[in-house]
Design a protein around this motif. Structure first.
Motif, PDB file in Angstrom:
ATOM      1  N   LEU A  14       0.828  -1.196   0.000  1.00 44.06           N
ATOM      2  CA  LEU A  14       0.000   0.000   0.000  1.00 44.06           C
ATOM      3  C   LEU A  14       0.865   1.249   0.000  1.00 44.06           C
ATOM      4  N   LEU A  15       0.424   2.265  -0.738  1.00 48.41           N
ATOM      5  CA  LEU A  15       1.045   3.585  -0.690  1.00 48.41           C
ATOM      6  C   LEU A  15       0.190   4.453   0.227  1.00 48.41           C
ATOM      7  N   LEU A  16       0.791   4.993   1.271  1.00 42.31           N
ATOM      8  CA  LEU A  16       0.105   5.876   2.216  1.00 42.31           C
ATOM      9  C   LEU A  16       0.723   7.262   2.112  1.00 42.31           C
ATOM     10  N   ALA A  17      -0.096   8.250   1.755  1.00 44.94           N
ATOM     11  CA  ALA A  17       0.364   9.644   1.683  1.00 44.94           C
ATOM     12  C   ALA A  17      -0.346  10.427   2.779  1.00 44.94           C
ATOM     13  N   CYS A  51      -3.780   2.698  -2.934  1.00 43.25           N
ATOM     14  CA  CYS A  51      -3.244   3.967  -2.448  1.00 43.25           C
ATOM     15  C   CYS A  51      -4.217   4.590  -1.448  1.00 43.25           C
ATOM     16  N   ILE A  52      -3.686   5.062  -0.330  1.00 40.15           N
ATOM     17  CA  ILE A  52      -4.469   5.751   0.698  1.00 40.15           C
ATOM     18  C   ILE A  52      -3.905   7.163   0.781  1.00 40.15           C
ATOM     19  N   LEU A  53      -4.734   8.158   0.445  1.00 40.10           N
ATOM     20  CA  LEU A  53      -4.224   9.507   0.242  1.00 40.10           C
ATOM     21  C   LEU A  53      -4.920  10.530   1.139  1.00 40.10           C
ATOM     22  N   GLN A  71      -3.721  11.872 -11.175  1.00 41.68           N
ATOM     23  CA  GLN A  71      -2.513  11.398 -11.858  1.00 41.68           C
ATOM     24  C   GLN A  71      -2.403   9.875 -11.779  1.00 41.68           C
ATOM     25  N   ILE A  72      -2.633   9.342 -10.574  1.00 39.39           N
ATOM     26  CA  ILE A  72      -2.544   7.894 -10.389  1.00 39.39           C
ATOM     27  C   ILE A  72      -3.609   7.190 -11.210  1.00 39.39           C
ATOM     28  N   ARG A  73      -4.817   7.749 -11.205  1.00 37.94           N
ATOM     29  CA  ARG A  73      -5.911   7.129 -11.955  1.00 37.94           C
ATOM     30  C   ARG A  73      -5.635   7.130 -13.452  1.00 37.94           C
ATOM     31  N   GLN A  74      -4.986   8.178 -13.940  1.00 31.73           N
ATOM     32  CA  GLN A  74      -4.636   8.230 -15.361  1.00 31.73           C
ATOM     33  C   GLN A  74      -3.606   7.157 -15.694  1.00 31.73           C
ATOM     34  N   ALA A  75      -2.681   6.913 -14.755  1.00 28.32           N
ATOM     35  CA  ALA A  75      -1.644   5.900 -14.975  1.00 28.32           C
ATOM     36  C   ALA A  75      -2.188   4.490 -14.803  1.00 28.32           C
ATOM     37  N   ASN A  76      -3.152   4.330 -13.912  1.00 25.19           N
ATOM     38  CA  ASN A  76      -3.719   3.003 -13.629  1.00 25.19           C
ATOM     39  C   ASN A  76      -5.215   3.148 -13.344  1.00 25.19           C
ATOM     40  N   ILE A  97      -6.473   0.659 -10.036  1.00 23.31           N
ATOM     41  CA  ILE A  97      -5.944   0.576  -8.677  1.00 23.31           C
ATOM     42  C   ILE A  97      -6.912   1.237  -7.687  1.00 23.31           C
ATOM     43  N   PRO A  98      -7.204   0.596  -6.554  1.00 24.90           N
ATOM     44  CA  PRO A  98      -8.101   1.199  -5.560  1.00 24.90           C
ATOM     45  C   PRO A  98      -7.475   2.438  -4.921  1.00 24.90           C
ATOM     46  N   LEU A  99      -8.284   3.493  -4.791  1.00 26.09           N
ATOM     47  CA  LEU A  99      -7.832   4.741  -4.184  1.00 26.09           C
ATOM     48  C   LEU A  99      -8.786   5.119  -3.052  1.00 26.09           C
ATOM     49  N   MET A 100      -8.214   5.388  -1.875  1.00 27.62           N
ATOM     50  CA  MET A 100      -9.009   5.838  -0.734  1.00 27.62           C
ATOM     51  C   MET A 100      -8.470   7.172  -0.223  1.00 27.62           C
TER      52      MET A 100
END
Length: 227
Positions: free
Chosen positions: A6-9, A51-53, A68-73, A76-79
């Motif tokens: 997971l990516l946590l920002a 990704c958790i942002l 940006q992430i959504r354009q690249a993938n 991928i789940p984004l929260m």
């Protein structure tokens, strides 16, 4: 068993540390970025399952980063984790590609449940079938359309298609109202509840040619698709 990465920002150091360590105790691998710019650098350097942002971050806000992430993938789940509770912010979050929206302060148990649910929904075996049969209709989630026995095609909105997929996955069972609201809208508040009722009414109208199909309101619990 696969270990999810997971990516946590999160720009609040204490909260970022608590969330990271708590998720790691649940078996996830977590990479923490203190701002949107570093989060994007991590995203482009490593492979992530989710990704958790945070929304309010230095250098690059969460909505911009999510887009940006959504354009690249696209998958991928984004929260989002945020203290911003205005409905316009929630709408902007989903418009930028978010799948879920958790408002601060939140319980770690709720975070764990939502992360597990998003990862489960994103797994290949849980992706919608190419086509469903609903009574005398055929339904294509990818094309977002219904076709009746005469070959007439009725277009569905994205939200109508998502809702119909969930109804079909729970066919002849009660589809829990709160769980559905959290999955599709990210919140079970009054506004979203009324919104979902409107979409249910639209689906009933679009399926009206087959009298054997019913979407029944089970008061206090949710909806049931009977077909």
């Amino acid at each position: 068993m696969k270990q999810y990465t997971l990516l946590l920002a999160e720009d609040e150091p204490f909260l970022g540390k608590v969330v990271k360590e708590s998720l790691e105790k649940k078996g996830y691998a977590v990479m923490l970025a203190p701002d949107g710019k570093q989060a994007w650098q991590l995203y482009t350097s490593f492979e992530f399952d989710m990704c958790i942002l945070d929304v309010m971050m230095p250098y690059k806000d969460g909505f911009t980063l999510a887009a940006q992430i959504r354009q690249a993938n696209p998958k991928i789940p984004l929260m989002f984790l945020t203290a911003k509770a205005d409905i316009r912010d929630v709408t902007q979050g989903y418009a930028s590609g978010g799948n879920d929206y958790l408002k601060k302060p939140f319980s770690l148990d709720e975070l764990f449940l939502r992360v597990a649910e998003l990862l489960k929904r994103a797994s290949p075996e849980n992706q919608p079938a190419d086509e469903f049969t609903i009574g005398s209709y055929s339904f294509s989630p990818k094309r977002q359309e219904l076709k009746d026995s005469d070959g007439t095609i009725v277009k569905l909105s994205h939200k109508e298609s998502q809702l119909l997929v969930l109804l079909l996955q729970n066919k002849n069972l009660v589809m829990d109202r709160k769980a559905t609201l959290l999955k599709l809208w990210g919140d079970d508040n009054f506004f979203n509840t009324r919104n979902m009722d409107v979409y249910i009414t639209r689906l009933r109208k679009k399926l009206h040619k087959d009298p054997a199909i019913e979407i029944v309101n089970i008061r206090g619990f949710g909806y049931k698709l009977i077909c």
